[in-house]
Write a protein that holds these residues in place. Structure first.
Motif, PDB file in Angstrom:
ATOM      1  N   ILE A 220       0.838  -1.198   0.000  1.00 19.46           N
ATOM      2  CA  ILE A 220       0.000   0.000   0.000  1.00 19.46           C
ATOM      3  C   ILE A 220       0.876   1.253   0.000  1.00 19.46           C
ATOM      4  O   ILE A 220       1.703   1.459   0.896  1.00 19.46           O
ATOM      5  N   LEU A 221       0.675   2.089  -1.029  1.00 23.16           N
ATOM      6  CA  LEU A 221       1.442   3.326  -1.179  1.00 23.16           C
ATOM      7  C   LEU A 221       0.528   4.451  -1.640  1.00 23.16           C
ATOM      8  O   LEU A 221      -0.355   4.231  -2.473  1.00 23.16           O
ATOM      9  N   THR A 222       0.741   5.652  -1.113  1.00 27.67           N
ATOM     10  CA  THR A 222       0.088   6.822  -1.683  1.00 27.67           C
ATOM     11  C   THR A 222       0.816   7.189  -2.972  1.00 27.67           C
ATOM     12  O   THR A 222       1.951   6.764  -3.206  1.00 27.67           O
TER      13      THR A 222
ATOM     14  N   ARG B 161       4.813   6.781  -3.641  1.00 23.18           N
ATOM     15  CA  ARG B 161       5.277   5.971  -4.767  1.00 23.18           C
ATOM     16  C   ARG B 161       6.283   6.763  -5.597  1.00 23.18           C
ATOM     17  O   ARG B 161       7.307   6.216  -6.031  1.00 23.18           O
ATOM     18  N   ARG B 162       6.007   8.042  -5.830  1.00 23.96           N
ATOM     19  CA  ARG B 162       6.934   8.875  -6.592  1.00 23.96           C
ATOM     20  C   ARG B 162       8.243   9.061  -5.839  1.00 23.96           C
ATOM     21  O   ARG B 162       9.330   9.034  -6.442  1.00 23.96           O
ATOM     22  N   ASP B 163       8.154   9.271  -4.516  1.00 22.32           N
ATOM     23  CA  ASP B 163       9.371   9.457  -3.718  1.00 22.32           C
ATOM     24  C   ASP B 163      10.243   8.205  -3.739  1.00 22.32           C
ATOM     25  O   ASP B 163      11.468   8.286  -3.908  1.00 22.32           O
ATOM     26  N   VAL B 164       9.619   7.057  -3.553  1.00 23.15           N
ATOM     27  CA  VAL B 164      10.369   5.801  -3.547  1.00 23.15           C
ATOM     28  C   VAL B 164      11.012   5.565  -4.911  1.00 23.15           C
ATOM     29  O   VAL B 164      12.185   5.170  -5.000  1.00 23.15           O
ATOM     30  N   LEU B 165      10.279   5.827  -5.991  1.00 24.23           N
ATOM     31  CA  LEU B 165      10.844   5.655  -7.327  1.00 24.23           C
ATOM     32  C   LEU B 165      12.041   6.582  -7.526  1.00 24.23           C
ATOM     33  O   LEU B 165      13.068   6.170  -8.078  1.00 24.23           O
ATOM     34  N   SER B 166      11.921   7.817  -7.077  1.00 26.04           N
ATOM     35  CA  SER B 166      13.028   8.763  -7.195  1.00 26.04           C
ATOM     36  C   SER B 166      14.272   8.244  -6.487  1.00 26.04           C
ATOM     37  O   SER B 166      15.396   8.352  -7.000  1.00 26.04           O
TER      38      SER B 166
ATOM     39  N   SER C 105      11.081   9.040 -19.921  1.00 22.05           N
ATOM     40  CA  SER C 105       9.752   8.435 -19.823  1.00 22.05           C
ATOM     41  C   SER C 105       9.106   8.623 -18.462  1.00 22.05           C
ATOM     42  O   SER C 105       7.973   8.191 -18.245  1.00 22.05           O
ATOM     43  N   LEU C 106       9.779   9.280 -17.527  1.00 27.90           N
ATOM     44  CA  LEU C 106       9.179   9.524 -16.208  1.00 27.90           C
ATOM     45  C   LEU C 106       7.888  10.316 -16.310  1.00 27.90           C
ATOM     46  O   LEU C 106       6.948  10.080 -15.553  1.00 27.90           O
ATOM     47  N   GLU C 107       7.830  11.250 -17.239  1.00 29.97           N
ATOM     48  CA  GLU C 107       6.609  12.045 -17.392  1.00 29.97           C
ATOM     49  C   GLU C 107       5.443  11.178 -17.860  1.00 29.97           C
ATOM     50  O   GLU C 107       4.310  11.356 -17.415  1.00 29.97           O
ATOM     51  N   VAL C 108       5.729  10.249 -18.767  1.00 25.89           N
ATOM     52  CA  VAL C 108       4.693   9.310 -19.210  1.00 25.89           C
ATOM     53  C   VAL C 108       4.214   8.483 -18.032  1.00 25.89           C
ATOM     54  O   VAL C 108       3.011   8.265 -17.825  1.00 25.89           O
ATOM     55  N   LEU C 109       5.146   7.992 -17.233  1.00 21.93           N
ATOM     56  CA  LEU C 109       4.814   7.172 -16.079  1.00 21.93           C
ATOM     57  C   LEU C 109       3.954   7.945 -15.086  1.00 21.93           C
ATOM     58  O   LEU C 109       2.951   7.433 -14.575  1.00 21.93           O
ATOM     59  N   LYS C 110       4.338   9.178 -14.795  1.00 24.70           N
ATOM     60  CA  LYS C 110       3.564   9.997 -13.871  1.00 24.70           C
ATOM     61  C   LYS C 110       2.146  10.210 -14.373  1.00 24.70           C
ATOM     62  O   LYS C 110       1.179  10.210 -13.604  1.00 24.70           O
ATOM     63  N   GLU C 111       2.014  10.378 -15.677  1.00 29.09           N
ATOM     64  CA  GLU C 111       0.691  10.615 -16.273  1.00 29.09           C
ATOM     65  C   GLU C 111      -0.213   9.403 -16.100  1.00 29.09           C
ATOM     66  O   GLU C 111      -1.377   9.529 -15.708  1.00 29.09           O
ATOM     67  N   VAL C 112       0.283   8.211 -16.395  1.00 30.84           N
ATOM     68  CA  VAL C 112      -0.580   7.021 -16.345  1.00 30.84           C
ATOM     69  C   VAL C 112      -0.853   6.585 -14.915  1.00 30.84           C
ATOM     70  O   VAL C 112      -1.858   5.899 -14.663  1.00 30.84           O
ATOM     71  N   LEU C 113       0.009   6.956 -13.968  1.00 30.33           N
ATOM     72  CA  LEU C 113      -0.194   6.544 -12.583  1.00 30.33           C
ATOM     73  C   LEU C 113      -0.874   7.612 -11.744  1.00 30.33           C
ATOM     74  O   LEU C 113      -1.120   7.397 -10.558  1.00 30.33           O
ATOM     75  N   SER C 114      -1.176   8.758 -12.345  1.00 30.44           N
ATOM     76  CA  SER C 114      -1.796   9.854 -11.578  1.00 30.44           C
ATOM     77  C   SER C 114      -3.273   9.586 -11.317  1.00 30.44           C
ATOM     78  O   SER C 114      -3.901   8.793 -11.987  1.00 30.44           O
TER      79      SER C 114
END
Length: 229
Positions: A191-193, A197-202, A220-229
């Motif tokens: 379970i992650l907010t 999730r973004r902090d851990v990935l960073s 591709s980080l921007e693509v990832l952020k978009e689909v996971l938002s």
């Protein structure tokens, strides 16, 4: 000489009018570049599908040590994806992992254990129906063990990042998450907010950057952020 090997497609570029140069991480020879002639011609309709990123292939290839460009004699899918190309979240995660693998494996030589891990992980990912959004985090943490820089524990991961100037605002929480990513099987619930999730990935990307020279911007980080938002 002809050799049989499995391969994972990472990228391709167009070459001349109808050909491509494709980069494939192979089981037998590590990272290789292959020229594929006439694959973009009208008569070869459908063959380009073989060379889409993350494609899992059975190959018969010509291989000569020291040669920059090799050739493919035969290619077919060893496994055809049923969900990754059609699920926007999985597609976005796939695009991100393709870039990470391309930049991490560029100097990787033959490593059958690493190949098996990536191949099997992609098949598992294709079959996953729940808890998809943490797959890339688990994949990257588990992959360190095959790349030669696996942290011995979540504590070791965090301490190495601290030594390289990373600040943790939620230290105990992230320690527990990293431990779960390392030890839980793909698809198990973590379970992650969205922010965590973004902090851990960073922090995982920073860990890779410490160990992989030249691993800079991940486009591709921007693509990832978009689909996971």
């Amino acid at each position: 000489m002809l050799h049989r090997t499995r391969g994972i497609v990472l990228s391709y570029i167009k070459y001349k009018e109808t050909s491509i140069i494709v980069r494939i991480f192979t089981e037998a020879f590590g990272m290789q570049s292959y020229i594929v002639n006439s694959v973009r011609s009208a008569k070869s309709r459908g063959k380009m599908a073989l060379y889409q990123p993350l494609g899992l292939l059975d190959l018969v290839v010509y291989h000569k040590n020291g040669k920059d460009l090799q050739r493919i004699s035969e290619a077919k899918f060893s496994y055809a994806y049923s969900s990754i190309p059609f699920n926007p979240v999985k597609t976005g995660i796939g695009i991100f992992l393709t870039e990470m693998l391309s930049k991490t494996l560029r100097e990787e030589s033959e490593n059958e254990e690493l190949y098996d891990f990536v191949h099997q992980a992609m098949v598992i990912f294709d079959h996953m129906e729940t808890n998809v959004i943490n797959f890339h985090l688990q994949f990257l943490m588990k992959c360190t063990g095959y790349l030669g820089f696996e942290p011995q524990s979540a504590e070791g991961f965090i301490e190495e990042l601290k030594e390289n100037g990373v600040h943790f605002s939620t230290l105990e929480t992230e320690r527990a998450i990293i431990s779960a990513l390392m030890n839980k099987s793909f698809g198990e619930e973590i379970i992650l907010t969205s922010q965590l999730r973004r902090d851990v990935l960073s922090h995982i990307i920073k860990f890779y950057q410490i160990h992989v020279s030249g691993l800079n911007e991940i486009k591709s980080l921007e693509v990832l952020k978009e689909v996971l938002s």
